[in-house]
Design a protein around this motif. Structure first.
Motif, PDB file in Angstrom:
ATOM      1  N   ASP A 137       0.841  -1.201   0.000  1.00 52.38           N
ATOM      2  CA  ASP A 137       0.000   0.000   0.000  1.00 52.38           C
ATOM      3  C   ASP A 137       0.878   1.255   0.000  1.00 52.38           C
ATOM      4  O   ASP A 137       0.672   2.172  -0.805  1.00 52.38           O
ATOM      5  N   ARG A 138       1.859   1.294   0.910  1.00 51.07           N
ATOM      6  CA  ARG A 138       2.752   2.457   0.967  1.00 51.07           C
ATOM      7  C   ARG A 138       3.524   2.615  -0.342  1.00 51.07           C
ATOM      8  O   ARG A 138       3.724   3.726  -0.835  1.00 51.07           O
ATOM      9  N   ALA A 139       3.975   1.486  -0.903  1.00 43.31           N
ATOM     10  CA  ALA A 139       4.736   1.536  -2.155  1.00 43.31           C
ATOM     11  C   ALA A 139       3.890   2.103  -3.289  1.00 43.31           C
ATOM     12  O   ALA A 139       4.377   2.898  -4.106  1.00 43.31           O
ATOM     13  N   LEU A 140       2.622   1.728  -3.341  1.00 47.70           N
ATOM     14  CA  LEU A 140       1.747   2.217  -4.403  1.00 47.70           C
ATOM     15  C   LEU A 140       1.599   3.737  -4.336  1.00 47.70           C
ATOM     16  O   LEU A 140       1.747   4.430  -5.353  1.00 47.70           O
ATOM     17  N   HIS A 141       1.323   4.259  -3.139  1.00 42.92           N
ATOM     18  CA  HIS A 141       1.186   5.713  -3.005  1.00 42.92           C
ATOM     19  C   HIS A 141       2.499   6.420  -3.345  1.00 42.92           C
ATOM     20  O   HIS A 141       2.498   7.475  -3.989  1.00 42.92           O
ATOM     21  N   ASP A 142       3.615   5.840  -2.897  1.00 45.10           N
ATOM     22  CA  ASP A 142       4.915   6.433  -3.172  1.00 45.10           C
ATOM     23  C   ASP A 142       5.207   6.440  -4.673  1.00 45.10           C
ATOM     24  O   ASP A 142       5.685   7.447  -5.223  1.00 45.10           O
ATOM     25  N   LEU A 143       4.900   5.332  -5.347  1.00 44.27           N
ATOM     26  CA  LEU A 143       5.155   5.240  -6.788  1.00 44.27           C
ATOM     27  C   LEU A 143       4.314   6.240  -7.569  1.00 44.27           C
ATOM     28  O   LEU A 143       4.789   6.825  -8.551  1.00 44.27           O
ATOM     29  N   LEU A 144       3.074   6.451  -7.141  1.00 41.88           N
ATOM     30  CA  LEU A 144       2.222   7.426  -7.816  1.00 41.88           C
ATOM     31  C   LEU A 144       2.790   8.837  -7.692  1.00 41.88           C
ATOM     32  O   LEU A 144       2.818   9.601  -8.663  1.00 41.88           O
ATOM     33  N   LEU A 145       3.250   9.181  -6.499  1.00 37.52           N
ATOM     34  CA  LEU A 145       3.822  10.507  -6.291  1.00 37.52           C
ATOM     35  C   LEU A 145       5.099  10.691  -7.107  1.00 37.52           C
ATOM     36  O   LEU A 145       5.334  11.753  -7.698  1.00 37.52           O
ATOM     37  N   ARG A 146       5.917   9.668  -7.139  1.00 32.58           N
ATOM     38  CA  ARG A 146       7.179   9.775  -7.872  1.00 32.58           C
ATOM     39  C   ARG A 146       6.959   9.756  -9.382  1.00 32.58           C
ATOM     40  O   ARG A 146       7.700  10.408 -10.130  1.00 32.58           O
ATOM     41  N   ALA A 147       5.933   9.027  -9.826  1.00 32.56           N
ATOM     42  CA  ALA A 147       5.607   9.048 -11.256  1.00 32.56           C
ATOM     43  C   ALA A 147       5.114  10.428 -11.687  1.00 32.56           C
ATOM     44  O   ALA A 147       5.219  10.798 -12.858  1.00 32.56           O
ATOM     45  N   ALA A 148       4.594  11.184 -10.713  1.00 38.89           N
ATOM     46  CA  ALA A 148       4.180  12.559 -10.988  1.00 38.89           C
ATOM     47  C   ALA A 148       5.367  13.509 -10.994  1.00 38.89           C
ATOM     48  O   ALA A 148       5.206  14.702 -11.274  1.00 38.89           O
ATOM     49  N   GLY A 149       6.548  12.989 -10.645  1.00 38.90           N
ATOM     50  CA  GLY A 149       7.757  13.807 -10.651  1.00 38.90           C
ATOM     51  C   GLY A 149       7.966  14.600  -9.384  1.00 38.90           C
ATOM     52  O   GLY A 149       8.666  15.616  -9.396  1.00 38.90           O
ATOM     53  N   ASN A 150       7.373  14.143  -8.264  1.00 38.20           N
ATOM     54  CA  ASN A 150       7.464  14.912  -7.024  1.00 38.20           C
ATOM     55  C   ASN A 150       8.012  14.059  -5.886  1.00 38.20           C
ATOM     56  O   ASN A 150       7.253  13.531  -5.059  1.00 38.20           O
ATOM     57  N   GLY A 151       9.327  13.921  -5.843  1.00 33.10           N
ATOM     58  CA  GLY A 151       9.959  13.158  -4.779  1.00 33.10           C
ATOM     59  C   GLY A 151       9.803  13.797  -3.416  1.00 33.10           C
ATOM     60  O   GLY A 151       9.711  13.103  -2.404  1.00 33.10           O
ATOM     61  N   ARG A 152       9.768  15.130  -3.355  1.00 32.52           N
ATOM     62  CA  ARG A 152       9.586  15.807  -2.068  1.00 32.52           C
ATOM     63  C   ARG A 152       8.202  15.517  -1.495  1.00 32.52           C
ATOM     64  O   ARG A 152       8.054  15.287  -0.293  1.00 32.52           O
ATOM     65  N   ALA A 153       7.187  15.523  -2.346  1.00 33.30           N
ATOM     66  CA  ALA A 153       5.839  15.189  -1.873  1.00 33.30           C
ATOM     67  C   ALA A 153       5.798  13.751  -1.369  1.00 33.30           C
ATOM     68  O   ALA A 153       5.126  13.455  -0.381  1.00 33.30           O
ATOM     69  N   ALA A 154       6.519  12.864  -2.044  1.00 31.84           N
ATOM     70  CA  ALA A 154       6.558  11.468  -1.599  1.00 31.84           C
ATOM     71  C   ALA A 154       7.152  11.366  -0.201  1.00 31.84           C
ATOM     72  O   ALA A 154       6.654  10.614   0.646  1.00 31.84           O
TER      73      ALA A 154
END
Length: 228
Positions: free
Chosen positions: A142-159
């Motif tokens: 679950d955590r990985a999915l949310h993290d991957l979505l944020l990073r796919a959006a190009g926002n590592g800081r938000a992740a």
């Protein structure tokens, strides 16, 4: 007096970027598992012995948790765990709502095929864990999915921000205890998010993520506001 002898099972995660981070995560995990409780003061010395590390990374880890509002440092005594209140959870959900639905839209529109494949794999891992009732595998997926979505959006800081916010709500225990949701039901909330992302439907991805976060937040707040 500290009651560390009543806490038999804390361990350092191997994937933490530093020893202080590992200590902080071990404390978070211990609280979420019910091994560290809010009504006791824990000694830095005993925690260091329990985790097999020196006192310096323990102190640094506790300072990080204190800055995040997760523990209270008690001078010359140790630290005490602080569980989040309903207002804290409302703030956390509000921040996540500002970050994650727009990120789901961007992940749908801008994510690479490789990033989309990783997102699909994370959802599949959630499905497999839900099917076998394996919470220890479900929540990392679950955590990985949310993290991957944020990073796919190009926002590592938000992740990174969302990961810290989730660490706070994790102190309340497994989200399945909020409103009695099953792993299958939580997995089902993620399915329309991923389906929309893979279809490159940004509007639907954003709406599905918003619905998921609002549902989760409402259940957590309701649980905290229910006496007993």
């Amino acid at each position: 007096m500290s009651n560390m002898l009543l806490v038999p099972a804390l361990s350092l995660p191997s994937e933490a970027p530093s020893l202080a981070d590992a200590v902080a995560q071990a404390v978070r995990d211990g609280v979420a598992a019910g091994e560290l409780v809010p009504d006791r003061t824990y000694s830095v010395y005993q925690l260091a012995d329990l985790l097999g590390v020196s006192r310096s990374p323990v102190r640094e880890g506790m300072l990080r948790l204190a800055e995040a509002g997760l523990v209270e440092i008690r001078r010359n005594r140790g630290f005490r765990v602080l569980l989040p209140h309903a207002h804290d959870v409302e703030e956390i959900v509000e921040i996540r709502l500002a970050l994650e639905p727009p990120a789901a839209r961007k992940a749908a529109l801008r994510g690479t095929p490789e990033e989309h494949a990783a997102i699909r794999d994370a959802l599949d891992a959630m499905a497999a864990a839900a099917g076998s009732g394996d919470e220890t595998a479900f929540w990392p997926a679950d955590r990985a999915l949310h993290d991957l979505l944020l990073r796919a959006a190009g926002n590592g800081r938000a992740a990174a921000i969302v990961a810290r916010l989730r660490s706070t709500t994790a102190l309340l225990g497994p989200p399945t205890t909020a409103g009695g949701r099953t792993l299958a039901e939580i997995h089902a909330e993620h399915e329309p998010v991923v389906a929309a992302v893979l279809a490159r439907d940004g509007e639907a991805a954003e709406a599905a993520m918003r619905a998921h976060l609002e549902a989760t937040g409402s259940l957590l707040v309701a649980r905290l506001r229910t006496p007993g």
